[in-house]
Design a protein around this motif. Sequence first.
Motif, PDB file in Angstrom:
ATOM      1  N   HIS A  42     -10.995  23.732   2.901  1.00  0.00           N
ATOM      2  CA  HIS A  42      -9.464  23.117   3.211  1.00  0.00           C
ATOM      3  C   HIS A  42      -8.569  24.700   3.717  1.00  0.00           C
ATOM      4  CE1 HIS A  42     -10.506  19.553   1.764  1.00  0.00           C
ATOM      5  NE2 HIS A  42     -10.809  19.845   0.635  1.00  0.00           N
ATOM      6  N   GLU A  43      -7.301  24.107   4.430  1.00  0.00           N
ATOM      7  CA  GLU A  43      -6.606  25.281   4.983  1.00  0.00           C
ATOM      8  C   GLU A  43      -5.537  25.364   3.648  1.00  0.00           C
ATOM      9  OE1 GLU A  43      -5.657  25.198   8.934  1.00  0.00           O
ATOM     10  OE2 GLU A  43      -3.552  25.425   8.599  1.00  0.00           O
ATOM     11  N   VAL A  44      -5.344  26.523   3.190  1.00  0.00           N
ATOM     12  CA  VAL A  44      -4.556  26.545   1.888  1.00  0.00           C
ATOM     13  C   VAL A  44      -3.104  27.556   2.106  1.00  0.00           C
ATOM     14  CG1 VAL A  44      -4.522  27.120  -0.568  1.00  0.00           C
ATOM     15  CG2 VAL A  44      -6.632  26.312   0.627  1.00  0.00           C
ATOM     16  N   CYS A  45      -2.090  27.079   1.887  1.00  0.00           N
ATOM     17  CA  CYS A  45      -1.125  27.927   2.164  1.00  0.00           C
ATOM     18  C   CYS A  45      -0.233  27.999   0.630  1.00  0.00           C
ATOM     19  CB  CYS A  45       0.079  27.327   3.129  1.00  0.00           C
ATOM     20  SG  CYS A  45       1.651  28.247   3.161  1.00  0.00           S
ATOM     21  N   LEU A  71       8.170  25.477   6.878  1.00  0.00           N
ATOM     22  CA  LEU A  71       7.227  24.521   6.097  1.00  0.00           C
ATOM     23  C   LEU A  71       7.372  22.884   6.248  1.00  0.00           C
ATOM     24  CD1 LEU A  71       7.720  26.226   2.685  1.00  0.00           C
ATOM     25  CD2 LEU A  71       5.771  26.226   3.982  1.00  0.00           C
ATOM     26  N   ARG A  72       8.325  22.797   7.108  1.00  0.00           N
ATOM     27  CA  ARG A  72       8.861  21.318   7.222  1.00  0.00           C
ATOM     28  C   ARG A  72       7.693  20.513   7.960  1.00  0.00           C
ATOM     29  NH1 ARG A  72      12.885  18.240   6.807  1.00  0.00           N
ATOM     30  NH2 ARG A  72      12.993  16.390   8.407  1.00  0.00           N
ATOM     31  N   ARG A  73       7.300  19.367   7.110  1.00  0.00           N
ATOM     32  CA  ARG A  73       6.114  18.502   7.612  1.00  0.00           C
ATOM     33  C   ARG A  73       4.739  18.961   7.882  1.00  0.00           C
ATOM     34  NH1 ARG A  73       8.643  15.291   5.315  1.00  0.00           N
ATOM     35  NH2 ARG A  73      10.682  14.326   6.068  1.00  0.00           N
ATOM     36  N   ARG A  74       4.408  19.966   7.016  1.00  0.00           N
ATOM     37  CA  ARG A  74       3.403  20.986   7.205  1.00  0.00           C
ATOM     38  C   ARG A  74       1.998  20.516   6.684  1.00  0.00           C
ATOM     39  NH1 ARG A  74       3.369  27.447   7.219  1.00  0.00           N
ATOM     40  NH2 ARG A  74       1.265  27.494   6.746  1.00  0.00           N
ATOM     41  N   PHE A  75       2.177  19.680   5.400  1.00  0.00           N
ATOM     42  CA  PHE A  75       1.065  19.432   4.637  1.00  0.00           C
ATOM     43  C   PHE A  75       0.456  18.182   4.467  1.00  0.00           C
ATOM     44  CE2 PHE A  75       3.084  23.494   3.156  1.00  0.00           C
ATOM     45  CZ  PHE A  75       2.373  24.241   3.332  1.00  0.00           C
ATOM     46  N   ASP A  76      -0.855  17.871   4.422  1.00  0.00           N
ATOM     47  CA  ASP A  76      -1.337  16.564   3.868  1.00  0.00           C
ATOM     48  C   ASP A  76      -1.110  16.594   2.398  1.00  0.00           C
ATOM     49  OD1 ASP A  76      -2.414  16.115   6.432  1.00  0.00           O
ATOM     50  OD2 ASP A  76      -4.059  17.762   6.019  1.00  0.00           O
ATOM     51  N   LEU A  77      -1.231  17.488   1.782  1.00  0.00           N
ATOM     52  CA  LEU A  77      -1.256  17.512   0.299  1.00  0.00           C
ATOM     53  C   LEU A  77      -0.665  18.823  -0.274  1.00  0.00           C
ATOM     54  CD1 LEU A  77      -2.588  16.351  -2.659  1.00  0.00           C
ATOM     55  CD2 LEU A  77      -4.701  17.762  -2.074  1.00  0.00           C
ATOM     56  N   ILE A  78       0.214  18.565  -1.399  1.00  0.00           N
ATOM     57  CA  ILE A  78       0.743  19.725  -1.953  1.00  0.00           C
ATOM     58  C   ILE A  78       0.440  19.604  -3.609  1.00  0.00           C
ATOM     59  CG2 ILE A  78       2.902  20.746  -2.961  1.00  0.00           C
ATOM     60  CD1 ILE A  78       4.362  19.972  -0.278  1.00  0.00           C
ATOM     61  N   LEU A  79      -0.193  20.654  -4.285  1.00  0.00           N
ATOM     62  CA  LEU A  79      -0.415  20.474  -5.657  1.00  0.00           C
ATOM     63  C   LEU A  79       0.635  21.290  -6.218  1.00  0.00           C
ATOM     64  CD1 LEU A  79      -4.321  21.480  -5.790  1.00  0.00           C
ATOM     65  CD2 LEU A  79      -3.115  19.253  -5.645  1.00  0.00           C
ATOM     66  N   LYS A 107     -10.311  16.675  -5.418  1.00  0.00           N
ATOM     67  CA  LYS A 107     -11.333  15.447  -4.860  1.00  0.00           C
ATOM     68  C   LYS A 107     -10.595  14.127  -4.765  1.00  0.00           C
ATOM     69  CE  LYS A 107     -15.340  16.126  -5.939  1.00  0.00           C
ATOM     70  NZ  LYS A 107     -16.441  16.565  -5.134  1.00  0.00           N
ATOM     71  N   ARG A 108      -9.415  13.753  -5.341  1.00  0.00           N
ATOM     72  CA  ARG A 108      -9.030  12.602  -5.199  1.00  0.00           C
ATOM     73  C   ARG A 108      -8.137  12.513  -4.134  1.00  0.00           C
ATOM     74  NH1 ARG A 108      -4.673  10.982  -9.749  1.00  0.00           N
ATOM     75  NH2 ARG A 108      -3.478   9.248  -8.717  1.00  0.00           N
ATOM     76  N   PHE A 109      -7.534  13.457  -3.462  1.00  0.00           N
ATOM     77  CA  PHE A 109      -6.321  13.586  -2.566  1.00  0.00           C
ATOM     78  C   PHE A 109      -6.903  14.079  -1.322  1.00  0.00           C
ATOM     79  CE2 PHE A 109      -3.947  12.573  -6.388  1.00  0.00           C
ATOM     80  CZ  PHE A 109      -3.336  11.405  -5.926  1.00  0.00           C
ATOM     81  N   ALA A 110      -7.504  15.221  -1.281  1.00  0.00           N
ATOM     82  CA  ALA A 110      -7.866  15.935  -0.144  1.00  0.00           C
ATOM     83  C   ALA A 110      -8.965  15.413   0.649  1.00  0.00           C
ATOM     84  CB  ALA A 110      -8.395  17.690  -0.616  1.00  0.00           C
ATOM     85  N   SER A 112      -8.368  19.510   4.967  1.00  0.00           N
ATOM     86  CA  SER A 112      -6.806  19.124   4.579  1.00  0.00           C
ATOM     87  C   SER A 112      -5.861  20.389   4.755  1.00  0.00           C
ATOM     88  CB  SER A 112      -6.672  18.489   3.345  1.00  0.00           C
ATOM     89  OG  SER A 112      -7.801  17.337   3.343  1.00  0.00           O
ATOM     90  N   ARG A 113      -4.759  20.011   5.160  1.00  0.00           N
ATOM     91  CA  ARG A 113      -3.545  21.218   5.138  1.00  0.00           C
ATOM     92  C   ARG A 113      -2.972  21.131   3.672  1.00  0.00           C
ATOM     93  NH1 ARG A 113      -0.654  19.011   9.730  1.00  0.00           N
ATOM     94  NH2 ARG A 113      -1.025  17.203   8.489  1.00  0.00           N
ATOM     95  N   ILE A 114      -3.364  22.200   2.878  1.00  0.00           N
ATOM     96  CA  ILE A 114      -2.798  22.027   1.314  1.00  0.00           C
ATOM     97  C   ILE A 114      -1.762  23.072   1.290  1.00  0.00           C
ATOM     98  CG2 ILE A 114      -3.537  22.163  -1.070  1.00  0.00           C
ATOM     99  CD1 ILE A 114      -6.349  21.030   0.159  1.00  0.00           C
ATOM    100  N   GLY A 115      -0.676  22.652   0.412  1.00  0.00           N
ATOM    101  CA  GLY A 115       0.279  23.641  -0.113  1.00  0.00           C
ATOM    102  C   GLY A 115       0.194  24.027  -1.459  1.00  0.00           C
TER     103      GLY A 115
END
Length: 339
Positions: A191-194, A226-234, A160-163, A168-171
């Motif tokens: 979101h798009e999740v990896c 994976l290089r430079r792929r995500f907006d957000l990583i949890l 909720k806070r960051f996506a 969002s592209r999320i790892g």
Amino acid sequence: MQAAAPLQPYSVERREVGPHDVRIEILYCGICHSDLHQVHDDWKGGIYPMVPGHEIIGRVAEVGASVHRFQTGMLTGVGCLVDSCRSCGPCQQHEEQYCVSGCVMTYNSYERDSKTPTFGGYSKQVVVDERYVLQVSDKLELSAVAPLLCAGITTFSPLKRFATKPKSRIGVMGLGGLGHMAVKIAAAMGHEVCMLSTSAKKAADAKRLGAHDFVLTTDADAERRLRRRFDLILNTVSAPHDVGAALNYLDLHGTMVILGAPPHGTQLHPGALIGGATQVAGSLVGGIKQTQEMLDFCAAHHLTADVELCGADEVNTAFARLRKNDVKYRFVIDMQTLN
Ligand code: NAP
Ligand code: ZN
Ligand code: ZN
């Protein structure tokens, strides 16, 4: 029980039900990796004997005279916190977990009198002020709802806070209790999740849980992919690991939210942050209001945890398996098996 000792039966006296209290007969309690950390005193300062458990589902057995949100027989949840000062900035902003005086955690903590220890959900009953009790839908499988009270809210809150982008592209790093809820919730939010995992055998599960992609981070070409792929990583990893390397997976201005709490960290080279203008943040469970929002979201989307139900006499076995990264994907104790 002392630090690192096996769990064994222990009698706990719960307080009398006060005017604002709810007494809950516990039906199910999840086993979070934080229980393992605290039983083993990984974070130091543990209070023993300890009764772990902060993913509690139960039914109201008694209510105090001034309780108005709950009635006997209602389904309820209790998560990681059971009280806080109620007046500081974070408490006023519904972020009680960051209470300036320190919130009262469900176990391994002291009540606001600073001397009465709290005991968690691996037990038959609990008495909690109604402000810290959640309402639970009866439409979902209750044993599978229990893990939402920690794993669910801990992943929902930073999403909720960051996506902030609609897609969002999320790892998600680490496919365990938190990780599998992160995948389900992030996918349900659109979101798009990896999934970023160290376990090749979890690839098929990751896709089934809703991940659009799976990358084995130990693969030789993982860094390139994976290089430079995500907006957000949890980051839900429970053991020390190279955080800096994973920062390279973030796109420009991307954020990694640290959720996993290994006993000790690793060094972070400044270049790892400077190089991609990335940021690292932390997040602790979620406030009571947002926990209710998460439960309602999960009920609306039919989201629950994938659980392995166990009896109270199997808790030590479950702990041993959790330590070996052998659970799909949350153990939940059937509290009716506790005598
Ligand atoms: P879990 O079910 O044991 O999952 C942890 C995952 O971390 C494992 O499934 C594994 O995923 C990965 N992992 C384990 N050892 C690893 C290693 N040596 N190197 C790389 N990856 C490893 O644990 P959980 O219940 O989800 O909890 C995860 C962490 O979050 C714990 O430290 C817990 O204390 C913490 N936590 C924090 C909060 C908070 O508010 N911030 C709330 C609850 C829990 P793969 O097999 O996919 O690699
Ligand atoms: Zn937890
Ligand atoms: Zn406060």
